[in-house]
Write a protein that holds these residues in place. Structure first.
Motif, mmCIF file in Angstrom:
data_model
loop_
_atom_site.group_PDB
_atom_site.id
_atom_site.type_symbol
_atom_site.label_atom_id
_atom_site.label_comp_id
_atom_site.label_asym_id
_atom_site.label_seq_id
_atom_site.Cartn_x
_atom_site.Cartn_y
_atom_site.Cartn_z
ATOM 1 N N PHE A 133 0.816 10.398 4.286
ATOM 2 C CA PHE A 133 1.892 10.717 3.316
ATOM 3 C C PHE A 133 3.050 11.278 4.175
ATOM 4 N N THR A 134 4.362 11.195 3.502
ATOM 5 C CA THR A 134 5.551 11.636 3.973
ATOM 6 C C THR A 134 5.783 13.015 3.518
ATOM 7 N N ASN A 135 6.727 13.763 3.992
ATOM 8 C CA ASN A 135 7.103 15.151 3.465
ATOM 9 C C ASN A 135 8.525 15.034 2.652
ATOM 10 N N ASP A 165 10.950 12.484 3.767
ATOM 11 C CA ASP A 165 10.502 11.003 3.995
ATOM 12 C C ASP A 165 10.048 10.803 5.320
ATOM 13 N N VAL A 166 9.368 11.881 6.111
ATOM 14 C CA VAL A 166 9.057 11.704 7.494
ATOM 15 C C VAL A 166 7.339 11.820 7.334
ATOM 16 N N GLY A 167 6.915 10.771 8.157
ATOM 17 C CA GLY A 167 5.589 10.801 7.987
ATOM 18 C C GLY A 167 4.881 12.032 8.708
ATOM 19 N N GLN A 168 3.714 12.359 7.841
ATOM 20 C CA GLN A 168 2.943 13.778 8.334
ATOM 21 C C GLN A 168 1.865 13.579 9.006
ATOM 22 N N LEU A 192 28.917 19.371 -14.289
ATOM 23 C CA LEU A 192 28.915 20.682 -13.561
ATOM 24 C C LEU A 192 29.670 20.649 -12.203
ATOM 25 N N ALA A 193 30.717 21.293 -11.948
ATOM 26 C CA ALA A 193 31.321 21.384 -10.567
ATOM 27 C C ALA A 193 30.571 21.915 -9.736
ATOM 28 N N GLY A 194 30.210 21.273 -8.530
ATOM 29 C CA GLY A 194 29.527 21.918 -7.454
ATOM 30 C C GLY A 194 28.028 21.380 -7.570
ATOM 31 N N VAL A 195 27.542 21.018 -8.603
ATOM 32 C CA VAL A 195 26.329 19.929 -8.639
ATOM 33 C C VAL A 195 26.427 18.669 -8.491
ATOM 34 N N GLY A 196 25.747 18.199 -7.331
ATOM 35 C CA GLY A 196 25.614 16.844 -6.827
ATOM 36 C C GLY A 196 24.372 16.175 -7.037
ATOM 37 N N ILE A 197 24.525 14.889 -6.927
ATOM 38 C CA ILE A 197 23.390 13.943 -6.693
ATOM 39 C C ILE A 197 23.399 13.367 -5.548
ATOM 40 N N LEU A 198 22.137 13.633 -4.694
ATOM 41 C CA LEU A 198 21.856 12.935 -3.240
ATOM 42 C C LEU A 198 21.059 11.715 -3.599
ATOM 43 N N ARG A 199 21.648 10.575 -3.035
ATOM 44 C CA ARG A 199 20.793 9.489 -2.882
ATOM 45 C C ARG A 199 19.628 9.302 -1.965
ATOM 46 N N GLU A 200 18.318 9.249 -2.451
ATOM 47 C CA GLU A 200 17.135 9.314 -1.567
ATOM 48 C C GLU A 200 16.224 8.722 -2.276
ATOM 49 N N PHE A 201 15.063 8.630 -1.227
ATOM 50 C CA PHE A 201 13.899 7.663 -1.521
ATOM 51 C C PHE A 201 12.666 8.580 -1.796
ATOM 52 N N LYS A 202 11.818 8.154 -2.734
ATOM 53 C CA LYS A 202 10.479 8.656 -2.829
ATOM 54 C C LYS A 202 9.340 7.794 -2.355
ATOM 55 N N ARG A 203 8.443 8.189 -1.598
ATOM 56 C CA ARG A 203 7.168 7.435 -1.227
ATOM 57 C C ARG A 203 6.047 7.433 -2.278
ATOM 58 N N PHE A 204 5.733 6.199 -2.590
ATOM 59 C CA PHE A 204 4.743 5.985 -3.469
ATOM 60 C C PHE A 204 3.492 5.247 -2.959
ATOM 61 N N LEU A 245 1.015 -1.315 -0.034
ATOM 62 C CA LEU A 245 -0.134 -0.116 -0.015
ATOM 63 C C LEU A 245 0.893 1.354 -0.189
ATOM 64 N N ALA A 246 2.080 1.158 0.353
ATOM 65 C CA ALA A 246 3.048 2.336 0.558
ATOM 66 C C ALA A 246 4.294 1.592 0.370
ATOM 67 N N ILE A 247 5.227 2.253 -0.654
ATOM 68 C CA ILE A 247 6.620 1.822 -1.199
ATOM 69 C C ILE A 247 7.482 2.983 -1.210
ATOM 70 N N SER A 248 8.673 2.749 -0.938
ATOM 71 C CA SER A 248 9.783 3.777 -1.348
ATOM 72 C C SER A 248 10.635 3.234 -2.623
ATOM 73 N N SER A 249 10.493 4.177 -3.441
ATOM 74 C CA SER A 249 11.760 3.584 -4.531
ATOM 75 C C SER A 249 12.531 4.861 -5.016
#
Length: 608
Positions: free
Chosen positions: A207-209, A212-215, A182-194, A76-80
């Motif tokens: 839902f989460t914010n 990814d903290v439940g609201q 681009l120097a200074g532009v980075g990619i942060l590994r995170e998850f999105k709630r679906f 019913l709720a997963i993180s991708s």
């Protein structure tokens, strides 16, 4: 003695000579190691050394949020995976020395390898900056940012080391951003709630914010269980803040734990569809519906209208994500009449054969209790079948206030259902010591108290399970260890049998019948209270029932707020919803029909 003294200096000199040789050999070995290492780095790893922007850093490893699933294991709720794009304003705002150096090398190759003049160096830097501007514009286009947004961030946060450009984007899009280098532009590994079920389970799950903290809802109440613990590792990064190699794992991420609900997604969807249709057809303000397992107290479905899409957080409005079934109250009207009858029978204040005169008007002190029709003289079953206010009011006045009030309190009115759902209401019972005869009379037919849909459904478990009141749970369980007897088996069965008469043509809820199953229930049509008393044309249309009546498996309560398409009686607005949901749920669960004559008749009609 002289010979001995003469030999001592020579032995000492010999010892020192050996030590000098060992020390010299050790030093030479160390030098050889260093020379070999230098050759290895300068010949075989020269590219690594030439890239002066590489460095070791410690990064966080995002943990995986636990899955929320229904009783059958359906997610019913997963993180991708959903990487975020970040920027270091200080670094992006400066020239990347490593990138400029590479461009100078390329320029020298194209011009015969000659040393660059000052004007040529400026030409290279100018070309680098032009390319950088073009890449920034391309970055804004990829991330759907307004033109100039990145430059504004560089100005506003020039002294900062971190800012978000985009949160939780598609991984393919993140790869395109990475390719810009681009120097200074980075990619942060995170998850999105679906949320695969979208609007169907929105009010339950919440839902989460962005972090990814439940609201709200279960995402909030079970935050400690669902959230994981982030890990840490040392890595080698390039000037673009991209990880190019792992050095060591400091702490592995610990994923959150899964949450198994009592909800049956099939019944949840069925209930959602039928409630949505009823609210639309009846042009109602809102609606709520709860399905309980009559044997365990598990909540198999809980739906609300209107709903919202938890996957589209930008469109959320606070008023939409309140779970009305759990957090909002109303006066239940005639749906509580079976408890008045049960209390009177249990205390032996009446007998099933007693007769009650209902002449349309019944004075109680300075007030009057009325029925919608003149029913004449009714027995106890007739009072329930016709839903006579006067009949139950006369029963209530036969009982001591403390006893009568106590029965309503015993079935859970005025107390939280204790599911742990955020904002769950306690409802409200009248103050017992202040109750007068008229207060008792109106309480007998559902006014003067406030309940939620869940509280009303829970109370009906006492009638469904032969006098045993169940606690209610949103988590899957095999049995209810907190169940308690509040009525005798005889009283519960007697009242349940009387409630079956409501589902007849002579009763108030013929539309609640379910093919193949005996149904027991009660309608309710309660006027809405406002700032200046009760409204003349605003109602709650209610139906509460259980099936199969011979051995109830499910309890279903339907509440529709302010139907305005012409019909407003519970028997005409809410009872049809009950019929469709109860019938579908019983078949989904494989519950054996207990009305033998219905199904053969239906089959015969279909036979050519």
């Amino acid at each position: 003695m002289q010979i001995a003294n003469g030999n001592r200096p020579r032995n000492q000199a010999s010892d020192f000579s050996g030590r000098r040789k060992f020390l010299l050999a050790f030093v030479m070995s160390c030098m050889a190691v260093l020379v070999v290492r230098a050759i290895h780095l300068q010949v075989f790893k020269k590219d690594f050394l030439q890239d002066r922007s590489r460095y070791v850093d410690t990064v966080s490893i995002s943990s995986y949020r636990g899955i929320i699933e229904d009783r059958n294991g359906e997610a019913l709720a997963i993180s991708s995976p959903a990487p975020s794009i970040t920027v270091n304003p200080k670094e992006l705002g400066q020239d990347d020395e490593g990138a400029v150096s590479q461009m100078e090398k390329q320029f020298r190759k194209e011009h015969g390898g000659e040393k660059l003049s000052d004007s040529q160096k400026q030409e290279v830097i100018g070309l680098y900056r032009e390319q950088k501007v073009a890449k920034i514009r391309q970055l804004e286009k990829l991330l759907d940012l307004p033109t100039g947004k990145v430059n504004n961030i560089l100005v506003e946060k020039k002294d900062k080391g971190f800012a978000y450009l985009a949160k939780k984007i598609n991984p393919d899009l993140a790869e395109q951003v990475k390719a810009l280098k681009l120097a200074g532009v980075g990619i942060l590994r995170e998850f999105k709630r679906f949320y695969p079920s979208g609007e169907v389970t929105a009010h339950l799950l919440g839902f989460t914010n962005a972090e990814d903290v439940g609201q709200v809802a279960l995402e909030k109440s079970y935050e400690a269980l669902l959230k994981g613990t982030d890990g840490k590792k040392r890595v080698i990064k390039d000037g673009l803040h991209q990880v190019i190699a792992d050095v060591e794992n400091i702490a592995s991420p610990i994923p959150g734990k899964n949450l198994e609900l009592s909800i049956d997604q099939r019944i949840q969807y069925l209930a959602y569809r039928e409630l949505q249709n009823a609210v639309t057809v009846n042009k109602a303000k809102s609606g709520a519906l709860v399905v309980l397992d009559a044997k365990t107290g598990e909540i198999l479905a809980a739906v609300n209208q209107p709903s919202f899409n938890p996957n589209a957080k930008d469109e959320l409005k606070e008023g939409l994500y309140r779970n009305r079934a759990f957090t909002e109250v109303f006066e239940p009207g005639s749906t509580v009449k079976p408890f008045t009858v049960a209390a009177a029978l249990e205390g032996k204040y009446i007998r099933p054969t007693d007769l009650f005169a209902t002449d349309g008007v019944f004075p109680v002190g300075n007030h009057t209790v009325r029925d919608t029709h003149h029913y004449g003289t009714l027995d106890v079953e007739g009072v329930i079948k016709k839903s006579s206010n006067i009949g139950v009011a006369k029963m209530a006045l036969k009982m001591p206030t403390e006893y009568f009030w106590g029965m309503f309190n015993k079935v859970g009115f005025g107390a939280s259902p204790a599911t742990g759902f955020p904002g769950e209401t306690d409802g409200r019972m009248p103050v017992m010591k202040r109750m007068r005869d008229f207060d008792k009379a109106v309480l007998s037919f559902g006014y003067g108290l406030n309940v939620s849909v869940l509280q009303l459904a829970r109370a009906y478990t006492a009638l469904a399970d032969d006098g045993v009141l169940h606690s209610v749970s949103l988590l899957k369980r095999d049995e209810d260890v907190d169940a308690q007897r509040v009525l005798s088996q005889k009283t519960a069965k007697t009242v349940r049998t009387m409630m079956e008469s409501v589902i007849t043509k002579e009763g108030t809820a013929y539309e609640a019948r379910v093919d193949g199953y005996r149904v027991a229930g009660k309608t309710g049509t309660a006027k809405k209270a406002g700032a200046h008393g009760y409204s003349a044309n605003s109602y709650f249309a209610l139906f509460a029932g259980l099936a199969p009546a011979s051995n109830p498996r499910l309890v279903v309560v339907v509440m529709i707020d302010e139907p305005s398409a012409g019909q407003y009686y519970g028997g005409l607005v809410s009872a049809p919803v009950f019929s469709k949901v109860m019938g579908g749920a019983l078949r989904l669960l494989g519950v054996t029909p207990d009305q033998e004559n219905t199904m053969p008749i239906l089959l015969a009609k279909k036979t050519p």
